[in-house]
Design an enzyme around this catalytic site. Sequence first.
Site, short mmCIF file in Angstrom:
data_model
loop_
_atom_site.label_atom_id
_atom_site.label_comp_id
_atom_site.label_asym_id
_atom_site.label_seq_id
_atom_site.Cartn_x
_atom_site.Cartn_y
_atom_site.Cartn_z
N GLY A 50 -0.04 -0.58 7.19
CA GLY A 50 -1.19 -0.96 6.05
C GLY A 50 -1.75 -1.67 6.01
O GLY A 50 -1.78 -2.67 5.87
N ASN A 51 -2.57 -2.15 4.49
CA ASN A 51 -2.84 -3.02 4.03
C ASN A 51 -2.80 -3.79 2.42
O ASN A 51 -2.13 -2.60 2.12
CB ASN A 51 -4.33 -3.56 4.81
CG ASN A 51 -4.82 -2.43 3.85
OD1 ASN A 51 -5.85 -2.63 2.77
ND2 ASN A 51 -5.75 -1.70 5.15
N HIS A 52 -3.14 -4.51 1.87
CA HIS A 52 -3.51 -4.62 0.43
C HIS A 52 -4.31 -3.69 -0.71
O HIS A 52 -4.62 -4.32 -1.52
CB HIS A 52 -2.86 -6.16 0.00
CG HIS A 52 -1.81 -6.44 0.65
ND1 HIS A 52 -0.55 -6.35 0.32
CD2 HIS A 52 -1.36 -7.60 1.36
CE1 HIS A 52 0.74 -6.71 0.88
NE2 HIS A 52 -0.26 -7.71 1.25
N ALA A 66 -10.52 0.31 2.87
CA ALA A 66 -9.70 -1.42 4.11
C ALA A 66 -8.97 -0.49 4.89
O ALA A 66 -8.18 0.09 5.24
CB ALA A 66 -9.03 -1.63 2.82
#
Length: 398
Positions: free
Chosen positions: A206-208, A274
Amino acid sequence: MLKGKKILLGITGSIAAYKSILLLRLLVKAGAEVKVVISPAAREFVPQLTLSTLSNQPVLCEISGDQGWSNHVMLGRWADCMVIAPLSCNTLAKMASGQCDNLLLAVYLSATCPVLVAPAMDEDMWKHPSTKANLQKIQTFGNQVIPVTHGDLASGLVGEGRMAEPEDILSYISNLFSHTPLLKGKKALVSAGPTHEPLDPVRFIGNHSSGKMGIALAAALQKQGADVTLVLGPVGEIVLPEGIKTIRVKTAAEMFKACSRSFPKSDITVMAAAVADYTPVKTAKDKIKKSDPLMVLELTRTTDILASLGKVKRKNQVLVGFALETTDGEAAAKEKLKKKNADIIVLNSLQDKDAGFGTDTNKVTIFTKQGDKIPFDNKSKTAVAQDIIDTVIRLYYA
Ligand code: CTP
């Protein structure tokens, strides 16, 4: 829209003051009643006879003089809106610190109406931390800052700091008085948040992304009357604006499916999510146990949702994408405009402090298909969303 509106046009000492003559002409043509107040320095830049003839009113400059005492309090109360264009660095600093050594500043301090400012200065002055701090300060007073543009400057250099064009300032003023939401009857689609690509039942890539920027955009579109669908990736606890149809998804593939389904009916599409660029080739059915010291993950490309929508975009659809870059942002943003067939790319650079993932503020530059580059200051994500949607409205729906 401006018929009968009372506008105070403040002009300060800047070479961009020549454009105020055209702004005055546009305001009068739009039906506004305009009184012009100039700073003493502005006298060097713009002929008062021209201003008084176009406004059909005497030009005000001194607190007291041959024509007696100018009642700044009544002027401030008379106006429905005060616009200071151009706003010089010097007057900006005085506004921020509450100084009052001329009539224009006295009127500003007395104004009970909305105040808009259109700064104009050379790039180095524009980028100076004191200018940034002063702009932020006057925004906390409720003043609206019309973004500067990028282009030829009085110094002969090319850069940021040009005053917005009179037509654009006029549309900012008109927006103030527009009570009818400008996107009524339009459908909008927004993607937001990260995606989670599962490795096994308990792990993911995943990402932030917090989803805050996309949610603020959905709210800004809704505020302008659009019927909004939000395709939202897995974000934590978050308050969603009421009345927005929200489709919750986890993976890039799910996001692609949901966006593709809503896109054909959407007039404005903003891809703020994102999205993972790669996903595991295989998702393990059971939890992966640790074994060898080295583990290699096999990943495959996800579908680029923005680019796919760009391929099937119709003429009357507006497509907005984001670019989050760590180096050479401008070139990447321009490349994405073309490659993904977007109308607008919003660039945020991770090099800027307090911008990007997880923060409540953001600093963006908008690049348009028409070749414009519009830089904005660091602002709350709500204010940034407002700027982006205002730009979409100005370019496509004004
Ligand atoms: N985007 C998308 N689908 C993807 C990846 C990105 O719709 N699979 C969209 C994002 O929502 C954003 C824009 O594309 O609006 C730019 O994302 P970014 O990750 O910066 O673009 P990439 O093309 O993945 O950039 P790079 O080539 O630098 O990896």
